[in-house]
Design a protein around this motif. Structure first.
Motif, PDB file in Angstrom:
ATOM      1  N   TYR A   1       0.827  -1.220  -0.107  1.00 43.10           N
ATOM      2  CA  TYR A   1      -0.146   0.074  -0.125  1.00 43.10           C
ATOM      3  C   TYR A   1       0.761   1.349  -0.143  1.00 43.10           C
ATOM      4  O   TYR A   1       0.719   2.141  -0.765  1.00 43.10           O
ATOM      5  CB  TYR A   1      -0.897  -0.085   1.130  1.00 43.10           C
ATOM      6  N   ALA A   2       1.799   1.091   0.757  1.00 44.92           N
ATOM      7  CA  ALA A   2       2.523   2.309   0.966  1.00 44.92           C
ATOM      8  C   ALA A   2       3.389   2.611  -0.320  1.00 44.92           C
ATOM      9  O   ALA A   2       3.381   3.819  -0.887  1.00 44.92           O
ATOM     10  CB  ALA A   2       3.663   2.195   1.963  1.00 44.92           C
ATOM     11  N   LEU A   3       3.741   1.689  -0.959  1.00 41.32           N
ATOM     12  CA  LEU A   3       4.464   2.232  -2.310  1.00 41.32           C
ATOM     13  C   LEU A   3       3.555   2.379  -3.671  1.00 41.32           C
ATOM     14  O   LEU A   3       3.657   3.258  -4.460  1.00 41.32           O
ATOM     15  CB  LEU A   3       5.340   0.734  -2.754  1.00 41.32           C
ATOM     16  N   SER A   4       2.284   1.866  -3.473  1.00 49.04           N
ATOM     17  CA  SER A   4       1.328   2.099  -4.732  1.00 49.04           C
ATOM     18  C   SER A   4       0.888   3.539  -4.250  1.00 49.04           C
ATOM     19  O   SER A   4       0.616   4.293  -5.224  1.00 49.04           O
ATOM     20  CB  SER A   4       0.436   1.020  -4.591  1.00 49.04           C
ATOM     21  N   ARG A   5       0.456   3.820  -2.938  1.00 47.35           N
ATOM     22  CA  ARG A   5       0.151   5.330  -2.645  1.00 47.35           C
ATOM     23  C   ARG A   5       1.081   6.291  -3.416  1.00 47.35           C
ATOM     24  O   ARG A   5       0.671   7.409  -3.997  1.00 47.35           O
ATOM     25  CB  ARG A   5      -0.188   5.579  -1.302  1.00 47.35           C
ATOM     26  N   ALA A   6       2.180   5.860  -3.236  1.00 49.09           N
ATOM     27  CA  ALA A   6       3.535   6.954  -3.592  1.00 49.09           C
ATOM     28  C   ALA A   6       3.671   6.718  -5.068  1.00 49.09           C
ATOM     29  O   ALA A   6       4.403   7.386  -5.748  1.00 49.09           O
ATOM     30  CB  ALA A   6       4.839   6.734  -2.978  1.00 49.09           C
ATOM     31  N   GLU A   7       2.860   5.955  -5.855  1.00 39.35           N
ATOM     32  CA  GLU A   7       2.939   5.469  -7.266  1.00 39.35           C
ATOM     33  C   GLU A   7       4.286   5.033  -7.753  1.00 39.35           C
ATOM     34  O   GLU A   7       4.680   5.232  -8.519  1.00 39.35           O
ATOM     35  CB  GLU A   7       2.626   6.713  -8.268  1.00 39.35           C
ATOM     36  N   TYR A   8       4.918   4.018  -6.876  1.00 39.35           N
ATOM     37  CA  TYR A   8       6.053   3.299  -6.965  1.00 39.35           C
ATOM     38  C   TYR A   8       5.550   1.877  -7.304  1.00 39.35           C
ATOM     39  O   TYR A   8       5.766   1.291  -6.283  1.00 39.35           O
ATOM     40  CB  TYR A   8       7.176   3.437  -6.142  1.00 39.35           C
ATOM     41  N   PRO A   9       5.208   1.376  -8.688  1.00 42.78           N
ATOM     42  CA  PRO A   9       4.733  -0.127  -8.490  1.00 42.78           C
ATOM     43  C   PRO A   9       5.800  -1.056  -8.195  1.00 42.78           C
ATOM     44  O   PRO A   9       6.966  -0.831  -8.702  1.00 42.78           O
ATOM     45  CB  PRO A   9       4.301  -0.214  -9.933  1.00 42.78           C
ATOM     46  N   ILE A  10       5.246  -2.071  -7.529  1.00 41.35           N
ATOM     47  CA  ILE A  10       6.374  -3.132  -7.267  1.00 41.35           C
ATOM     48  C   ILE A  10       6.041  -4.177  -8.467  1.00 41.35           C
ATOM     49  O   ILE A  10       5.082  -4.531  -8.692  1.00 41.35           O
ATOM     50  CB  ILE A  10       5.725  -3.934  -6.065  1.00 41.35           C
ATOM     51  N   LEU A  11       7.373  -4.448  -9.207  1.00 41.55           N
ATOM     52  CA  LEU A  11       7.278  -5.272 -10.036  1.00 41.55           C
ATOM     53  C   LEU A  11       7.272  -6.666  -9.615  1.00 41.55           C
ATOM     54  O   LEU A  11       6.962  -7.502 -10.323  1.00 41.55           O
ATOM     55  CB  LEU A  11       8.687  -4.979 -11.215  1.00 41.55           C
ATOM     56  N   TYR A  12       8.109  -6.944  -8.741  1.00 40.13           N
ATOM     57  CA  TYR A  12       8.180  -8.343  -8.004  1.00 40.13           C
ATOM     58  C   TYR A  12       8.358  -8.350  -6.560  1.00 40.13           C
ATOM     59  O   TYR A  12       8.882  -7.297  -6.109  1.00 40.13           O
ATOM     60  CB  TYR A  12       8.760  -9.249  -8.672  1.00 40.13           C
ATOM     61  N   MET A  13       7.811  -9.094  -5.898  1.00 39.80           N
ATOM     62  CA  MET A  13       8.229  -9.201  -4.440  1.00 39.80           C
ATOM     63  C   MET A  13       8.270 -10.765  -3.987  1.00 39.80           C
ATOM     64  O   MET A  13       7.355 -11.514  -4.241  1.00 39.80           O
ATOM     65  CB  MET A  13       7.195  -8.570  -3.581  1.00 39.80           C
ATOM     66  N   LYS A  14       9.437 -11.235  -3.352  1.00 37.91           N
ATOM     67  CA  LYS A  14       9.203 -12.546  -3.089  1.00 37.91           C
ATOM     68  C   LYS A  14      10.196 -12.693  -1.672  1.00 37.91           C
ATOM     69  O   LYS A  14      10.904 -11.754  -1.375  1.00 37.91           O
ATOM     70  CB  LYS A  14       9.978 -13.615  -4.099  1.00 37.91           C
ATOM     71  N   SER A  15       9.780 -13.687  -0.745  1.00 33.93           N
ATOM     72  CA  SER A  15      10.583 -13.818   0.372  1.00 33.93           C
ATOM     73  C   SER A  15      11.723 -14.638   0.156  1.00 33.93           C
ATOM     74  O   SER A  15      12.007 -15.512  -1.023  1.00 33.93           O
ATOM     75  CB  SER A  15       9.699 -14.799   1.412  1.00 33.93           C
ATOM     76  N   VAL A  16      12.916 -14.351   0.710  1.00 35.13           N
ATOM     77  CA  VAL A  16      14.107 -14.816   0.313  1.00 35.13           C
ATOM     78  C   VAL A  16      14.477 -16.165   1.286  1.00 35.13           C
ATOM     79  O   VAL A  16      14.414 -16.075   2.461  1.00 35.13           O
ATOM     80  CB  VAL A  16      15.210 -13.601   0.872  1.00 35.13           C
ATOM     81  N   ASP A  17      14.590 -17.171   0.747  1.00 31.00           N
ATOM     82  CA  ASP A  17      14.804 -18.511   1.411  1.00 31.00           C
ATOM     83  C   ASP A  17      16.420 -18.281   2.089  1.00 31.00           C
ATOM     84  O   ASP A  17      17.146 -17.693   1.517  1.00 31.00           O
ATOM     85  CB  ASP A  17      14.976 -19.617   0.589  1.00 31.00           C
ATOM     86  N   LEU A  18      16.502 -18.895   3.097  1.00 30.83           N
ATOM     87  CA  LEU A  18      17.767 -18.907   4.088  1.00 30.83           C
ATOM     88  C   LEU A  18      18.569 -19.978   3.226  1.00 30.83           C
ATOM     89  O   LEU A  18      17.973 -20.822   3.094  1.00 30.83           O
ATOM     90  CB  LEU A  18      17.475 -19.241   5.206  1.00 30.83           C
ATOM     91  N   THR A  19      19.729 -19.627   3.120  1.00 32.03           N
ATOM     92  CA  THR A  19      20.476 -20.757   2.641  1.00 32.03           C
ATOM     93  C   THR A  19      21.014 -21.640   3.676  1.00 32.03           C
ATOM     94  O   THR A  19      20.713 -21.280   4.867  1.00 32.03           O
ATOM     95  CB  THR A  19      21.919 -20.257   2.244  1.00 32.03           C
ATOM     96  N   LEU A  20      21.406 -22.542   3.327  1.00 31.48           N
ATOM     97  CA  LEU A  20      21.625 -23.899   4.447  1.00 31.48           C
ATOM     98  C   LEU A  20      22.742 -23.152   5.293  1.00 31.48           C
ATOM     99  O   LEU A  20      22.728 -23.441   6.513  1.00 31.48           O
ATOM    100  CB  LEU A  20      22.158 -24.935   3.849  1.00 31.48           C
TER     101      LEU A  20
END
Lengths: 315, 287
Positions: free
Chosen positions: A281-300
């Motif tokens: 919401y914060a980024l869309s309100r500021a009109e900075y669209p999110i192109l992708y978002m993903k959670s980062v898996d921890l490496t072993l």
């Protein structure tokens, strides 16, 4: 089904396995995860009776490995890290020999050998000398050897090491299939492999069990740091400022620019706060669209680091 | 045991090992047969059996070097030791496979006395007795080779050490003649043996208490024996080393004497080395 009771293995001053306790229930697929030299192979060698523990014991279906080793060994199929193959035999001769030393009935031997060769798909190389087979086929012959006599327990030490990606997928689905009829302990140092196949994971480090849980719980517990990777279309400075000011964000840093006009950032959230919605919401309100978002898996490595430090805090 | 036996026997003839053993053995045997029987027209076949014993020095290491060492190098011992076989069964299977190859070769050489019997009379029972002795001697050498093969995972080392051990046994009778037989040296030798055993126990168990106890008990026994019978230590070194003199017992067979005690001696000798082999493998799992 399998009880590992207070098992310790010392080589002179070096402690390879340090008071390890766990049980495996019937029909379970247990993953054994740890870096090289953590004591995975040693533990497996002790369960199968290849080497003896300095202290403690192992019971399989109630039979003690020290008191009734033959009863235990009858119930276990073991595939060591380096498959124990006789290079001067053909695949068929080898499996025939394994059937003999496992005391399989002559009447059922032939049929069960055919079934196993079908299952691991080595029927087409049965007449070839083992030394001439490729690594993948050798691995499968090693697995076939463990399956002979349909033992209720299968112990597989790094079954996919050295295979190509296609073979890895095949072996994994085969192990899943086998898990319907066998109790399996599987070791690996590859996290996705264990979480793809196993119902429960034990992480072992420096001979000690540092964590034991289902893969889901483990990753939930471990990803509580909640790290997200984002690509946002917008000017670097403003986006970073906006994200950093958001409630629940612990840290944010720029990872670089991969597409012109966008910026990649790594966001780390406070414990137990899901910041994905506020971020959106914060980024869309500021009109900075999110192109992708993903959670980062921890490496072993990070998981180990985390688990081992957690343990230290507890103790 | 039978499965291991069959596999080993097949392995001998799936590789050059079995053929090298048989070929070399038969070649030497044939040369001696030709020179001492055929060319001189002599029916004294037993002298062939007594002169070709040196061939064991070369062919027994060939036969035994692979047996255990290759298993641990290729990690196939993991298969055997995690199967429901007992270690004794594995060791016996391998031993009998090597003995079977040897026996098979020996049976082929039986053709020679048969050839001789066409041209005159031969001393059948003397030759049978000679063969029994020859077989038992070879079987005892094979047990030494198997034991040494279980100590290393390198075939070459196993072969060289086996050769040296057999060479030592070979020259033993000659060495014994030069050794002192007086009482003092006998006592010193007995003490050295006790110290050696105690040191061995210390290096395998790292338990200083048990080692010292063994040394004390050992010295006590030596003192006790000395006061009970002071002549006991006269020639003690010679008598001890004679236990290992495999060839001395063999002479009886060559003179056509078939008595029970050398037969029992050879069988016991092999059994002791097979037992030691089992212990070595068991111990490796515990260390």
């Amino acid at each position: 089904m399998i009880q590992v009771i207070d098992v310790t293995k010392r080589y002179g001053q070096h402690v390879a396995v340090d008071h390890v306790n766990f049980t495996v229930e019937k029909g379970e697929i247990l993953g054994f995860l740890g870096p090289n030299g953590a004591g995975k192979t040693t533990t497996m060698n002790i369960i199968t009776g290849y080497i003896s523990a300095t202290e403690g014991t192992v019971k399989v279906e109630g039979f003690d490995i020290l008191e009734e080793p033959e009863e235990v060994k009858k119930r276990i199929g073991y595939m060591p890290e380096f498959p124990p193959l006789y290079m001067d035999m053909t695949v068929q001769e080898y499996l025939d020999f394994v059937s003999d030393i496992k005391k399989i009935d002559r009447a059922t031997k032939k049929r069960s050998m055919e079934k196993i060769m079908d299952l691991v798909k080595i029927g087409d190389v049965r007449k070839r000398l083992i030394k001439n087979l490729s690594k993948g086929y050798k691995q499968r012959v090693g697995l076939a050897q463990a399956l002979i006599g349909t033992p209720p327990v299968l112990i597989l030490d790094e079954p996919t090491v050295g295979l190509d990606p296609k073979q890895i997928i095949e072996i994994r689905s085969l192990i899943k299939e086998l898990g319907k009829e066998h109790t399996i302990i599987l070791s690996s140092h590859i996290l996705p492999e264990v979480s793809a196949v196993c119902g429960r994971v034990i992480i072992i480090n420096k001979g000690k069990i540092v964590a034991s849980d289902t893969p889901e719980n483990l990753s939930k517990r471990l990803s509580s740091a909640g790290r997200l990777s984002l690509r946002v279309a917008g000017p670097e400075k403003q986006v970073l400022k906006l994200v950093r000011e958001l409630e629940g964000v612990k840290n944010a840093e720029v990872q670089g620019v991969k597409e012109p006009g966008t910026v990649d950032i790594l966001v780390e959230a406070e414990m137990d706060i899901d910041i994905r919605r506020p971020l959106f919401y914060a980024l869309s309100r500021a009109e900075y669209p999110i192109l992708y978002m993903k959670s980062v898996d921890l490496t072993l490595e990070e998981i180990f680091l985390q688990v081992t430090t957690e343990e230290r805090e507890v103790s | 045991m039978l499965a291991v036996f069959k596999r080993e026997l097949k392995a001998y003839f799936a590789s050059p090992t079995g053929y090298i053993f048989m070929g070399f053995f038969l070649l030497i045997c044939g040369i001696f047969f030709a020179f001492s029987n055929l060319l001189t027209a002599s029916p004294d076949y037993i002298s062939v059996l007594s002169s070709i014993t040196f061939v064991f020095l070369i062919v027994v290491p060939v036969l035994t070097m692979r047996l255990m060492s290759e298993e641990s190098r290729q990690k196939t011992d993991q298969l055997l030791l995690t199967s429901p076989l007992s270690v004794t069964g594995i060791v016996l299977g391998k031993y009998f496979a090597a003995v079977a190859v040897f026996l098979l070769t020996l049976l082929i050489t039986c053709l020679y006395p048969i050839i001789l019997s066409f041209f005159g009379t031969i001393a059948v029972w003397e030759i049978v007795g000679g063969y029994i002795g020859f077989f038992l001697l070879g079987a005892a050498f094979i047990s030494i080779g198997l034991f040494i093969s279980s100590l290393t995972d390198n075939q070459v080392i196993a072969a060289v050490v086996t050769f040296s051990a057999l060479l030592f046994i070979w020259i033993l009778d000659w060495v014994i003649q030069g050794l002192p037989t007086d009482r003092i040296s006998g006592i010193v030798f007995a003490c050295a043996l006790v110290v050696g055993v105690a040191a061995l126990v210390y290096f395998t168990t790292r338990n200083i208490f048990v080692s010292v106890a063994i040394a004390v008990v050992g010295f006590g026994i030596i003192a006790g024996v000395y006061f009970a019978n002071e002549y006991f230590f006269d020639g003690f070194i010679v008598r001890t080393l004679e236990w290992f003199s495999l060839l001395k017992r063999y002479e009886n067979f060559m003179m056509g004497i078939l008595s029970l005690s050398p037969i029992v001696y050879y069988i016991t000798f092999s059994a002791v080395f097979l037992f030691l082999t089992v212990r070595v493998i068991e111990k490796r799992r515990w260390s």
